[in-house]
Enzyme design. Sequence first.
Site, PDB file in Angstrom:
ATOM      1  N   ASP A  61       0.780  -1.226  -0.263  1.00  0.00           N
ATOM      2  CA  ASP A  61      -0.074   0.219  -0.224  1.00  0.00           C
ATOM      3  C   ASP A  61       0.906   1.159   0.388  1.00  0.00           C
ATOM      4  O   ASP A  61       2.149   1.542   0.934  1.00  0.00           O
ATOM      5  CB  ASP A  61      -0.957  -0.081   1.644  1.00  0.00           C
ATOM      6  N   VAL A 114     -11.738   2.848  -2.830  1.00  0.00           N
ATOM      7  CA  VAL A 114     -11.306   2.142  -4.442  1.00  0.00           C
ATOM      8  C   VAL A 114     -13.240   1.134  -4.851  1.00  0.00           C
ATOM      9  O   VAL A 114     -12.563   0.334  -3.933  1.00  0.00           O
ATOM     10  CB  VAL A 114      -9.965   1.570  -4.692  1.00  0.00           C
ATOM     11  N   HIS A 153     -11.208  -5.701  -2.212  1.00  0.00           N
ATOM     12  CA  HIS A 153      -9.775  -5.641  -2.205  1.00  0.00           C
ATOM     13  C   HIS A 153      -9.531  -5.897  -0.653  1.00  0.00           C
ATOM     14  O   HIS A 153     -10.043  -5.641   0.179  1.00  0.00           O
ATOM     15  CB  HIS A 153      -8.114  -4.493  -2.160  1.00  0.00           C
ATOM     16  N   HIS A 168      -7.193  -5.661   2.681  1.00  0.00           N
ATOM     17  CA  HIS A 168      -5.762  -5.341   3.755  1.00  0.00           C
ATOM     18  C   HIS A 168      -5.172  -6.490   4.268  1.00  0.00           C
ATOM     19  O   HIS A 168      -5.903  -7.030   5.329  1.00  0.00           O
ATOM     20  CB  HIS A 168      -6.431  -3.979   4.446  1.00  0.00           C
TER      21      HIS A 168
END
Length: 140
Positions: A29, A89, A93, A95
């Site tokens: 990231d 976004v 996804h 993390h």
Amino acid sequence: MPTIFTRIIDGEIPARFVYKDHECAAFLDVRPLARGHCLVVPRNEIDQWTDLGASEAAHLTEVAHAIGNVQMRLLEPKRIGLVIAGFEVPHAHVHVVPLDSMANLDFALADASPEPQDLDWLRARIAEGLAADGHDGAAT
């Protein structure tokens, strides 16, 4: 219009990849919550993680698990956390975040300017760890 993650996966925007396969990619990231924070992103541009197929969601979790194991050995945090939120976004996804406390999960405290040399070092070490663990998609 493609999401920023699709543009990253397609190579239009640079990223520090630690893993790539036919279903997903994982990279550091650029605004890490903690040192070594990675994102695992499906190649399919699907907004909500609950809209992923079960096998695709399982694969993302398997890749996140592998990355978390490497992060644990490399960085020795107290825990490895997973966050699936999707507000930043509109592309599902995961993390994968090394944690020393719950404060590491505060997105308001993300590091806006991590050291590029440290990110390069982390990318190489995480990818090497994945390769050493036998993961074919390690981006070495």
